[in-house]
Design an enzyme around this catalytic site. Structure first.
Site, short mmCIF file in Angstrom:
data_model
loop_
_atom_site.label_atom_id
_atom_site.label_comp_id
_atom_site.label_asym_id
_atom_site.label_seq_id
_atom_site.Cartn_x
_atom_site.Cartn_y
_atom_site.Cartn_z
N GLU A 12 0.84 -1.19 0.00
CA GLU A 12 0.00 0.00 0.00
C GLU A 12 0.87 1.23 0.00
O GLU A 12 2.01 1.21 0.44
CB GLU A 12 -0.85 0.07 1.28
CG GLU A 12 -1.97 -0.91 1.34
CD GLU A 12 -2.91 -0.59 2.52
OE1 GLU A 12 -2.90 0.55 3.02
OE2 GLU A 12 -3.64 -1.49 2.93
N HIS A 47 -4.92 6.47 0.01
CA HIS A 47 -4.12 5.25 0.13
C HIS A 47 -4.65 4.21 -0.82
O HIS A 47 -5.75 4.35 -1.36
CB HIS A 47 -4.04 4.76 1.58
CG HIS A 47 -5.29 4.10 2.10
ND1 HIS A 47 -6.39 4.80 2.52
CD2 HIS A 47 -5.59 2.79 2.28
CE1 HIS A 47 -7.32 3.95 2.94
NE2 HIS A 47 -6.86 2.72 2.81
N HIS A 53 -5.43 0.14 -2.06
CA HIS A 53 -5.83 -1.20 -1.63
C HIS A 53 -5.39 -2.19 -2.70
O HIS A 53 -6.08 -2.35 -3.71
CB HIS A 53 -7.35 -1.28 -1.44
CG HIS A 53 -7.83 -0.76 -0.13
ND1 HIS A 53 -9.16 -0.69 0.20
CD2 HIS A 53 -7.14 -0.30 0.95
CE1 HIS A 53 -9.28 -0.19 1.42
NE2 HIS A 53 -8.08 0.07 1.89
ZN ZN Z 1 -7.60 1.02 3.55
#
Ligand code: ZN
Length: 123
Positions: A25, A71, A73
């Site tokens: 990530e 962010h 995934h």
């Molecule tokens: Zn997340």
């Protein structure tokens, strides 16, 4: 400051960083300029792994232009996780999740409380 949208350039950059970070990530702080989310910042000391990415809150700039976070995934899920829901309220109002395979349509934006919100993409 009212947020009117996110710049297409930043969206492309986020997708690119997410792709380069895969299978890990990435997480970044988003900054607005004149009401448009247009920049991102990596914080010193940010760590990331395959299932988590952590911001060091003590390094968080007290910047009035902080708009939220972004962010990725790597598993492709576009829903916030329980950890995301705990994290969102700590930093700004808008939170992007970019899911694998990270194309321009593989993202969603959420309010700090975890409800999905529309976000205009500004060329
Ligand atoms: Zn997340």
């Amino acid at each position: 400051m009212n947020i009117r949208g996110v710049s297409l350039e930043l969206l492309d950059l986020m997708c690119q960083i997410a792709m380069e970070s895969h299978p890990n990530e990435f997480v970044a702080v988003l900054l607005e300029k004149d009401g448009i989310i247009a920049e991102l910042n990596f914080l010193p000391g940010t760590t990331s792994g395959e299932s988590h990415a952590n911001l060091h809150y003590d390094m968080m700039p007290l910047d009035p232009h902080v708009a939220g976070s972004a962010h990725s995934h790597p598993n492709g899920a576009l829903q916030p996780s329980d950890a995301d829901l705990r994290f969102f309220p700590s930093i700004g109002r808008f939170h992007f999740i970019i899911g694998s395979p990270y194309s321009r349509s593989d993202w969603r934006c959420y309010h700090a409380d975890g409800t999905a919100t529309t976000m205009e993409v500004i060329p």
